[in-house]
Scaffold this active site. Structure first.
Site, PDB file in Angstrom:
ATOM      1  N   HIS A 120     -54.271 -14.318 -10.430  1.00 16.38           N
ATOM      2  CA  HIS A 120     -52.807 -14.352 -10.442  1.00 16.38           C
ATOM      3  C   HIS A 120     -52.314 -15.108 -11.667  1.00 16.38           C
ATOM      4  O   HIS A 120     -52.768 -16.221 -11.950  1.00 16.38           O
ATOM      5  CB  HIS A 120     -52.262 -15.022  -9.177  1.00 16.38           C
ATOM      6  N   SER A 121     -51.394 -14.492 -12.415  1.00 16.68           N
ATOM      7  CA  SER A 121     -50.769 -15.112 -13.585  1.00 16.68           C
ATOM      8  C   SER A 121     -51.849 -15.479 -14.614  1.00 16.68           C
ATOM      9  O   SER A 121     -52.597 -14.604 -15.048  1.00 16.68           O
ATOM     10  CB  SER A 121     -49.940 -16.321 -13.132  1.00 16.68           C
ATOM     11  N   LEU A 122     -51.968 -16.743 -15.001  1.00 20.06           N
ATOM     12  CA  LEU A 122     -53.036 -17.112 -15.934  1.00 20.06           C
ATOM     13  C   LEU A 122     -54.394 -16.708 -15.380  1.00 20.06           C
ATOM     14  O   LEU A 122     -55.290 -16.301 -16.130  1.00 20.06           O
ATOM     15  CB  LEU A 122     -53.010 -18.619 -16.205  1.00 20.06           C
ATOM     16  N   SER A 134     -52.226  -9.945 -10.607  1.00 19.96           N
ATOM     17  CA  SER A 134     -50.819 -10.010 -10.209  1.00 19.96           C
ATOM     18  C   SER A 134     -50.084 -11.007 -11.095  1.00 19.96           C
ATOM     19  O   SER A 134     -50.677 -11.945 -11.633  1.00 19.96           O
ATOM     20  CB  SER A 134     -50.682 -10.420  -8.735  1.00 19.96           C
TER      21      SER A 134
END
Length: 256
Positions: free
Chosen positions: A97-99, A125
């Site tokens: 998720h993200s990074l 995501s």
């Protein structure tokens, strides 16, 4: 057990702090900047046939005494080794998720370079496809930014309880890993290479200031396999706030 094997087992245990359910496909879950394995703990036991394996980066929660990584190459090299050692000859997938999505992507490219067995699936995501030009929107955070500005950014993203942001001791525990993760993120440069040979599932959300649906959908350009894109209502942490919908998407992606 040899000394080398024991050392690798201890290394894996620090990265994978929760008990292994040993069920079917192993799903290694990589958190967002400043995040920890606890973000994925509620998913454990809720994906039939899947062993959810939340990843604990150094410098947070159970690894507060470990220095956080500030270099993507070093981070992904170590994590690739951990995942391969833990998965052994069992099928596995990686979620970020993200990074964590960028880290997951680079871990898979590292595994491919060293000739390790590839995953069954990559799920991401809240993250723009890494080959896209930098966005002119959103906030670029720097390591030396003031605490107040980082807190304002966290409030804007949502997902961090206000009680946590208002507690100086709790806040102090997350600032160091956040600053280190910002170095990883801001120093990252996409290196063009052949696309992955792994199916991708990409999750976007309608009101994410960090990654709109189009930029998340561009992950399809990074694989020769199939790529499914889903959009949830909500902000940057919609995948956690709507865990049931997220888990259904993951279940469909990983089922045989």
């Amino acid at each position: 057990m040899s000394t080398t094997t024991l050392g690798r087992r201890r290394q894996a245990d620090s990265w994978l702090p929760y008990p292994d359910t040993d069920a079917g496909v192993r799903l290694y879950c990589l958190p967002h900047a400043g995040g920890s394995a606890s973000a994925f703990r509620p998913w454990i036991g809720h994906l039939p046939g899947v062993a959810v394996r939340p990843v604990q980066p150094p410098g947070r929660d159970t690894r507060l005494g470990d220095a956080p990584h500030t270099d993507m190459a070093a981070l992904t090299a170590e994590l690739a080794e951990v995942i391969l050692a833990d998965a052994e000859d069992r099928p596995y997938a990686v979620y970020g998720h993200s990074l964590g999505a960028l880290v997951a992507f680079e871990v898979l490219r590292t595994i491919d370079r060293i000739g390790g067995p590839g995953p069954a699936h990559l799920l991401i995501s809240g993250c723009r496809a890494p080959h896209l030009p930098a966005s002119g929107t959103g906030v670029r955070l720097e390591r030396d930014m003031s605490q107040d500005r980082i807190v304002a950014w966290l409030r804007g993203l949502g997902g961090t309880p206000e009680a946590f942001l208002s507690d100086p001791r709790a806040l102090a525990m997350i600032l160091a890993p956040i600053r280190a993760d910002l170095v990883v993120k801001n120093s990252y440069r996409y290196d063009p290479a052949p696309p992955l040979e792994v199916p991708i599932t990409a999750l976007a959300s309608t009101d994410d200031p960090q990654a709109d649906a189009a930029s998340v959908g561009a992950w399809r350009e990074l694989t020769v396999g199939r790529c499914a894109t889903h959009t949830l209502p909500g902000g940057h942490f919609a995948v956690f706030e709507q865990a049931e919908a997220t888990l259904q998407i993951i279940h469909r992606a990983l089922r045989p």
